[in-house]
Design a protein around this motif. Structure first.
Motif: not given
Length: 123
Positions: A27-28, A31, A33, A38, A40, A103, A106-107
């Protein structure tokens, strides 16, 4: 005179992508940001163009619920890109309920890892 033909953009329905990200590190790496709302990175062998609309069914970690997220292709990494980058596209989340929910979720998962400078699949 020949009648005007509809363009692909006016008739095409958004592509539906199913994406399952089952690790925090995955995921990091995916993603983005730094993009407004946001977004992917989505690995795909299909060809997309910036501005194409997509619809994602996004499953994160062990959560059985799928998030329905609309988005637009922000950038594309072609096949055989430099530095061994994975082929795919960066998708910017729409500024609607689904995009905001993705968003936030995920955050929450990434937490303090967002400040890291580890390499990612993104720009």
């Amino acid at each position: 005179m020949e009648p005007a033909r509809p363009t692909a953009a006016s008739t095409a329905r958004p592509s539906v992508l199913s994406l399952n990200i089952n690790s925090r590190s995955g995921l990091y790496a995916a993603y983005m940001p730094f993009i407004k709302n946001g977004g992917l990175f989505v690995p795909t062998p299909k060809t997309y163009m910036p501005g194409d609309e997509v619809f994602m069914l996004l499953q994160l970690m062990d959560d059985p619920a799928k998030l329905a997220v609309k988005g637009k292709v922000a950038w594309v990494t072609p096949a055989n890109a430099q530095n061994g980058k994975v082929q795919g596209m960066g998708v910017q989340f729409a500024a609607d309920e689904g995009g905001v929910a993705a968003k936030v979720k995920i955050e929450q998962i990434l937490g303090s890892a967002l400040g890291s400078n580890r390499p990612t699949h993104t720009l």
